[in-house]
Design an enzyme around this catalytic site. Structure first.
Site, mmCIF file in Angstrom:
data_model
loop_
_atom_site.group_PDB
_atom_site.id
_atom_site.type_symbol
_atom_site.label_atom_id
_atom_site.label_comp_id
_atom_site.label_asym_id
_atom_site.label_seq_id
_atom_site.Cartn_x
_atom_site.Cartn_y
_atom_site.Cartn_z
ATOM 1 N N THR A 220 5.545 11.296 -2.046
ATOM 2 C CA THR A 220 6.502 12.242 -2.624
ATOM 3 C C THR A 220 6.688 13.240 -1.503
ATOM 4 O OG1 THR A 220 5.647 12.065 -4.887
ATOM 5 C CG2 THR A 220 6.662 14.153 -4.319
ATOM 6 N N THR A 238 10.863 12.373 -5.268
ATOM 7 C CA THR A 238 9.993 11.196 -5.170
ATOM 8 C C THR A 238 10.630 9.962 -5.793
ATOM 9 O OG1 THR A 238 7.736 10.429 -5.685
ATOM 10 C CG2 THR A 238 8.885 11.560 -7.433
ATOM 11 N N ARG A 248 9.286 5.564 -16.668
ATOM 12 C CA ARG A 248 8.148 6.471 -16.440
ATOM 13 C C ARG A 248 8.598 7.679 -15.619
ATOM 14 N NH1 ARG A 248 5.495 8.666 -11.660
ATOM 15 N NH2 ARG A 248 3.362 9.177 -12.217
ATOM 16 N N GLY A 250 7.141 11.110 -13.625
ATOM 17 C CA GLY A 250 5.916 11.727 -13.116
ATOM 18 C C GLY A 250 5.976 13.237 -13.187
ATOM 19 N N THR A 271 1.750 16.428 -4.795
ATOM 20 C CA THR A 271 1.949 14.992 -4.643
ATOM 21 C C THR A 271 0.687 14.306 -5.162
ATOM 22 O OG1 THR A 271 0.989 14.897 -2.422
ATOM 23 C CG2 THR A 271 3.376 15.236 -2.554
ATOM 24 N N GLY A 272 0.788 13.017 -5.397
ATOM 25 C CA GLY A 272 -0.373 12.280 -5.897
ATOM 26 C C GLY A 272 -0.124 11.840 -7.323
ATOM 27 N N GLY A 274 0.768 11.850 -10.650
ATOM 28 C CA GLY A 274 1.441 12.845 -11.461
ATOM 29 C C GLY A 274 0.819 13.048 -12.837
#
Ligand code: ASP
Length: 372
Positions: A220, A238, A248, A250, A271-272, A274
């Site tokens: 992202t 992202t 989906r 995030g 980021t990572g 979500g």
């Protein structure tokens, strides 16, 4: 009763302390600075260039992340982002403009390379905060955005290879040679078979596709900027988790989770994974932590601790989770913070920073846990 007394007193103390803190910060002119996730070295340089030329802070961060959204080689953002499980790229983005205290977002939007710009249009041209899916695409097209195929040769290949990597409990899937084919054909090593199936792809493309299929990458871009008038804005954009279920959404398009800006305090983004960030409203939590006096670093580590607490602080359960925050306070103090000291690929977590006196570059993030 005693709780009410306490919170009243805290509110009074807080209100009394605030002008002193703000007064101390206001004495210095804030430095112009841009920070972002590690994939944003060019984005930070661009954002800083725009604010230093007198441009608006939101236009600056959007110009920055557009570079990454349009980059076919970044497989986690915009064009070239890895698709959902049906092979369709769905994008999420949010923006916040500090000076007007407004925001906008789009989620699960298909076919538009620069969702950050669509989020800006939602903010500026509607009285809504977020548009999703089909409605977001129709809105974007009405605004003159071009609908395009967002798959690149690489991301389509990665998706096809991912589909071929799925197996049932007996090790079978529908994409290999049939059960009736000669045993030799079924035994061919995976990469050899992929070479036969995709003769037009180079070995490097196939190897990357296999890596994407078996270790779906995260990614992202979040970018935050402060100008020398103390104005701040932020954006997060992202393609979300690779191979996700269609629809989906995030954390990135959710104001308060993937992004939060209050230029009287500061800004944060993430980021990572979500899902873990949404559960702690990470970006808002961090800005509120700073409002109550924490440094950017401590504010982000506190948010990470909240995410860890949702797993009973069990390092084993937290092991597969990647979660990163980027924090910029309104006096120019900043931090990057990650759950782990190493990403799944072994690399140290980093973020990008550009300031007036130093070219855009990566710095190491602080972290909560060390991987053995
Ligand atoms: N935070 C993004 C999401 O959950 C993905 C990522 O940054 O890897 O959609």
């Amino acid at each position: 009763m005693s709780e009410i007394t306490f919170s009243r007193r805290a509110a009074l103390l807080g209100a009394a302390a605030l002008p002193i803190v703000q007064g101390a910060r206001a004495q210095r002119r804030p430095p112009s600075i841009a920070i972002s996730s590690a994939n944003g070295v060019a984005a930070c340089a661009k954002a800083l260039e725009v604010v230093r030329a007198g441009g608006d802070t939101l236009d600056a961060v959007i110009a920055g992340v557009n570079i990454v959204e349009l980059d076919p080689n970044d497989n986690s953002v915009g064009y070239g982002g890895l698709p959902n499980e049906e092979g369709v790229v769905e994008l999420d983005a949010s923006v916040m403009h500090g000076p007007t205290r407004r925001g906008g977002a789009v989620a699960a939007i298909r076919g538009i390379k620069t969702p950050s710009k669509v989020a800006q249009r939602v903010m500026e041209d509607t009285d809504h905060m977020m548009l999703v899916g089909e409605g977001a695409l129709r809105f974007a097209k009405d605004q003159g955005f071009l609908e395009e195929d967002l798959l690149t040769e690489q991301s389509r290949l990665s998706w096809l290879v991912w589909r071929r990597s799925l197996k049932d409990s007996s090790g079978h899937n529908n994409w290999g040679p049939g059960l009736d084919s000669p045993p030799g054909a079924r035994k061919t090593a995976v990469l050899e078979r992929l070479k036969q199936e995709f003769p037009q792809a180079t070995e490097a493309m196939l190897a990357l596709a296999w890596e994407h299929a078996t270790n779906p990458p995260h990614g992202t871009i979040n970018c935050l900027v402060l100008n020398d008038k103390g104005e701040m804005s932020g954006v997060t954009t992202t393609s979300g988790l690779a191979w996700k279920i269609p629809g989906r959404v995030g954390d990135s398009p959710l104001i308060g989770a993937g992004l939060y800006v209050d230029q009287e305090v500061g800004a944060a983004g993430s980021t990572g994974r979500g899902e873990e960030n949404i559960r702690i409203a990470g970006a808002h939590t961090i800005v509120e932590n700073m409002r109550h006096g924490m440094s950017p670093k401590d504010a982000a580590l506190d948010a990470l601790k909240r995410a860890a607490r949702n797993f009973g602080n069990d390092a084993k359960r937290l092991e597969p989770i990647d979660l990163n925050f980027y924090v910029l306070r309104n006096d120019g103090e900043y931090a990057g913070a990650s759950l782990w000291n190493k990403r799944a690929n072994g690399a140290a977590p980093q973020f990008a920073v550009a300031t007036a006196d130093r070219a855009s570059q990566r710095e190491n993030s602080v972290y909560l846990y060390e991987r053995k």
